[in-house]
Each structure stands twice: as C-alpha cells, then as structure tokens.
Design an enzyme around this catalytic site. Structure first.
Site, PDB file in Angstrom:
ATOM      1  N   LYS A 166       7.117 -21.780  31.009  1.00 10.05           N
ATOM      2  CA  LYS A 166       5.772 -21.721  31.586  1.00 10.05           C
ATOM      3  C   LYS A 166       4.653 -22.236  30.668  1.00 10.05           C
ATOM      4  CE  LYS A 166       6.374 -17.359  32.272  1.00 10.05           C
ATOM      5  NZ  LYS A 166       6.369 -15.946  32.663  1.00 10.05           N
ATOM      6  N   ASP A 202       8.760  -8.987  33.020  1.00  7.93           N
ATOM      7  CA  ASP A 202       7.844  -8.616  34.113  1.00  7.93           C
ATOM      8  C   ASP A 202       8.575  -8.212  35.395  1.00  7.93           C
ATOM      9  OD1 ASP A 202       8.621 -11.239  34.425  1.00  7.93           O
ATOM     10  OD2 ASP A 202       6.640 -12.026  34.918  1.00  7.93           O
TER      11      ASP A 202
HETATM   12  C1  BGC Z   1      10.513 -16.456  32.642  1.00 11.91           C
HETATM   13  C2  BGC Z   1      10.921 -15.087  33.126  1.00 11.91           C
HETATM   14  C3  BGC Z   1       9.782 -14.451  33.906  1.00 11.91           C
HETATM   15  C4  BGC Z   1       9.307 -15.388  34.999  1.00 11.91           C
HETATM   16  C5  BGC Z   1       8.167 -14.823  35.813  1.00 11.91           C
HETATM   17  C6  BGC Z   1       9.974 -17.295  33.791  1.00 11.91           C
HETATM   18  O1  BGC Z   1       9.503 -18.504  33.306  1.00 11.91           O
HETATM   19  O2  BGC Z   1      11.605 -17.111  32.061  1.00 11.91           O
HETATM   20  O3  BGC Z   1      11.300 -14.275  32.049  1.00 11.91           O
HETATM   21  O4  BGC Z   1      10.228 -13.256  34.463  1.00 11.91           O
HETATM   22  O5  BGC Z   1       8.911 -16.614  34.432  1.00 11.91           O
HETATM   23  O6  BGC Z   1       7.059 -14.553  35.026  1.00 11.91           O
END
Ligand code: BGC
Length: 477
Positions: A166, A202
């Site tokens: 992200k 989360d």
């Molecule tokens: C992460 C997860 C997270 C999800 C939602 C993903 O990019 O790898 O760990 O739960 O985003 O936030």
C-alpha cells in the site's frame, strides 16, 4: 445489472470489447474460488507455506471475545495514510468498547518511503503528545498495535514484517520485529514507557471489535486502501503452530493471491500496467484488482485508452487524465451513485479538464461500474471460499456466521456491498452470512485483542493456582 446491460448493448462495440474482460462469469468466479481454496491449504502447510502466495499467517489470537473483557487500553493504528493513537475502554457490564479519545497524525509521503527509524520516532512522538494531552503519562497501559501489513507473528508481541504494501516502503523494517522497533523508538526518547503489547492486523482488529457485539463473528474483512481477510481456523490445520485442539485466527493476506501467476487468465492489460508501475511490482496482484489504492488508476488507464482510440471525448485527453493517480477511487463512488451520478460524472470530467458530451458521461459511468463490480465479485468469491472452508472444517451442512467488515470501498461505494453479497450467496449457498460494519474496528479491535489475551492469561493463572492447590492436597495425603 439488467439496466446496465441494456445501456451496454447500445454502446459502440469497441467500448464493449474493452469492458468485456472485466465481466467475470459465475463459472469463472467459481474457478477463482477453487484456486483460492487450494492456496489456503498451501499457505497453511508446513512445507508448502514457504512458496505459497497466500501467506495464511498465524496471529496467536486463539479466542474471540466472550463478553467478560474489561479495562483501559492504548491502541495504535498504522496502515493507511494516517496514523492514529487511541485511548479505549472496554466496559463489561454494557458489553461496549468505548473510544475515550483519539488523535490522528499524518504520515508525510516522504516518511512512507524514508528510513524506518524516522517512521518509528514519529510514531513514538505522536504517542507521547497523546499521552500528555490525555494526562495518561506515567501510567503504563497495555497497548494494542494495529499494523496492517503482512507480518510473521512469532507470539502476540513479536511480529516480523514480511514486506511493505500500500505505498509504504521504509528501509530497515522488512525482516525486523515491529514491536522491537516501536520499543526502541520509545526508549530513545526515554520520557515514558508502555505496558504489554499485542500486535494485530486490521482484519483481526475488525473481527475482534465486531466479536464483542456478536460472538459469532469469526471472519474479519477489509476493503479499503488495501484488501485482506482473517478467519478462525482449526489449530490442527495450522501446521506451522503446535497444537491439536481449539482454533486460531489466521490472517490470510489474500492480497497476495495470484502472485504465482494463477490469475493470469483474468488479469487485463490495465492490471498489468498498474502492477508494473507500482512500487512493489509482482506483489499483491489480487489486491491490485480490488482495493481503493488501485481501482481509480485502472479506470484512468481505461479512459486514456478509450480516448486514444477516439471512443471518448472526441479523442482529446487532458493533462489531468494523463497524470497517474489523478482519477481518485472516490470518484467512482460519486459517479456510480444511483441518483445524481450522471451529474457527478459530468462535474468530475469537467474538473479533469475534459470536454464531454452525454454519451461520454454514460460510457465513463459504465467503465467505473465494470471495474468496481469486478472488484466486488472477486472479493465475494474470496469471502465465499473462506465461509465454505469454515463450514467444511466443522462438518456442517449449513453455516451461520458473521463477518466484520471495514474499509472505505465497502462502506462508501453505492453498490459494492450488494454485489459482493450477491456473489457470496451464489458461491456459498450453504452459508448464511451476516455482515457487520465495524466502526473504528482497527483501533478498538487492537484493544479487544489485548483484553482477550489478558483474560486468557488470567484464566491460565487461575487454573495453575487451582492445580497447585490440588497438588498441595495430594502431598498432604
Ligand atoms: C496488507 C494487509 C492489510 C490490508 C488491508 C494489505 O495491503 O497486506 O495486512 O490487512 O492491506 O489494510
């Protein structure tokens, strides 16, 4: 869907050709679900885990709330563009998780890509400011840390970052224990300390915070900037963790589904570009077809291509349309709104410096709809896979369960949740699923995980003490 189809028929054939690959048939979705089902097993396996794209990470959360948890907690929440600190109170009598207060600290873009030490110093400083403002300095409250990235958890308070996702890419954090980095940053300051720490994804926070309200909540799902889900798995199937009895929450990290190429047949040329131009090419392919960080960009690329082929805006692009990420995912929600969507579309196109006519705005709406409904249906297929797995695990003909959900895409998009549910009903007809939208799940949930961990530790202590009493009596005999 019927209405959309009618409009689509009237569109130029070439536009339809671009949108067709986004319309996945139920058969295709079943295939996708079957592939994910296999990947869940690969991720759980002791030897297959190593190469598995869906990581299936043990969370060391062994129980959902039973309603007797209580106390005051601190929670940290890092996972999107903001970082939050919260003071949370769990009230047993009312079975409520109350947010006493919270504070948001922005994370500047440079910091998301800079040295990890700088990021953790910033977190420690924000926590300090919050403690001061709340008059909590000097107390060592237990702390739940929602850290929404894939982590290999060794214990509830030891969590190694596997990789950033992200848009984060801080150096010196991958492969390190995040709790240690946080504690080191706090010790570098030396002006306060924290109590025991529980690390939480989360999805887990969302499941746990909904679990206090509805004790049959055994799945947590996020569809926001990123996407992911967790669920309660039988411990005997989690081959990398010792134990035969009971359950453990597994953070699936389903965003990584397809990273071995198994979704090649449904990826479009636009998905390929989004992946190649991202800061982590080849990683989290499924997430890149689904989550808020990428949906707008897929739409933008489609619009550019349609314009270049003279199917939109009389072939004239604009500077904004040619700028990566300029078409925000939230525009899709506005454009697809049932009432007022067409007007919103026209305003947005004008804002983007485009000259449109009524056919253009209709096409743009259909493009957004194609991209968002593919996302909802893929998510639905993945969720159906988890529900089916839980049902089969428990040898049930019929499963009734609750999913805790959070994330802006799910919450804000006008038809996303409806389309997702419809897909789940088709692919998991023997599962009756209630969707519970979580309010502030990742913050409150972190406190909940800490509270449940404390309750379990307390119960174990009581058991050990009563065992001790029996031993004493036996000795006396
Ligand atoms: C992460 C997860 C997270 C999800 C939602 C993903 O990019 O790898 O760990 O739960 O985003 O936030």
């Amino acid at each position: 869907v019927g209405k959309t189809n009618l409009v689509r028929v009237a569109l130029p054939l070439q536009v339809q050709e671009y949108l067709e690959p986004f319309h996945l048939s139920v058969e295709k979705l079943r295939e996708v679900s079957a592939r994910l089902r296999k990947d869940l097993v690969r991720g759980l396996g002791k030897h297959s885990h190593h190469k598995a794209p869906v990581k299936m990470l043990p969370t060391f959360v062994r129980a959902t709330p039973d309603g007797t948890e209580k106390g005051d907690f601190l929670a940290l929440d890092l996972g999107g563009t903001n970082f939050r600190v919260l003071h949370v109170r769990v009230v047993e009598e009312e079975q409520k998780v109350l947010k006493m207060d919270s504070q948001i600290c922005a994370i500047p873009k440079e910091m998301m890509l800079g040295p990890g030490v700088q990021l953790f110093d910033h977190i420690a400083a924000c926590l300090n400011d919050f403690l001061v403002s709340q008059n909590l300095k000097g107390q060592t409250l237990p702390l739940g840390f929602t850290f929404s990235f894939p982590c290999e958890q060794k214990e509830i308070d030891k969590s190694i970052l596997i990789r950033w996702t992200k848009g984060f890419n801080c150096s010196g954090v991958e492969g390190e224990d995040v709790v240690k980095l946080l504690k080191e940053a706090i010790h570098r300051r030396g002006d306060y300390d924290i109590g025991s720490v529980a690390m939480v994804n989360d999805t887990v926070g969302t499941m746990m915070s909904c679990g206090y309200r509805d004790q049959s909540c055994e799945i947590g799902m996020i569809i926001g900037t990123g996407t992911n889900a967790c669920y309660m798995e039988e411990i005997k199937n989690v081959r990398r963790v010792e134990g035969e009895d009971g359950r453990m929450c597994i953070n699936t990290e389903w965003g990584g589904f397809g990273d071995d190429g198994c979704l090649k047949d449904i990826r479009t040329e636009f998905d390929v570009v989004v992946d190649e131009t991202s800061i982590n090419p080849g990683i989290h392919n499924f997430e890149k077809m689904i989550s808020g960080m990428y949906l707008g960009e897929i739409v933008r690329l489609l619009l550019v291509r349609l314009t270049e082929n003279k199917l939109l805006f009389e072939g004239r692009t604009s500077e904004a349309l040619l700028t990566p990420d300029a078409f925000e995912t939230k525009f899709m929600s506005e454009i697809e709104e049932r009432d007022g969507g067409l007007e919103n579309t026209q305003n947005i196109l004008t804002e983007l410096g485009l000259k449109w006519d009524s056919v253009d705005s209709r096409i743009v709406r259909l493009v957004c709809n194609a991209v968002s409904s593919r996302s909802a249906r893929l998510c639905g297929a993945a969720l159906a896979t988890l529900a089916n797995r839980i049902r089969v695990n428990r040898r049930l003909d019929h499963l009734k369960t609750t999913v805790g959900v959070d994330g802006t895409v799910y919450k804000k998009h006008p038809n996303f949740s409806e389309e997702l549910r419809a897909t789940v009903r088709l692919l998991a007809p023997d599962c009756d699923i209630t969707f519970l939208v979580s309010e502030d799940g990742s913050g409150k949930g972190a406190a909940m995980v800490t509270a449940v961990a404390q309750r379990l530790a307390h119960q174990t202590r009581l058991l050990e003490e009563s065992d001790g009493e029996v031993d004493d009596e036996e000795e006396e005999d």
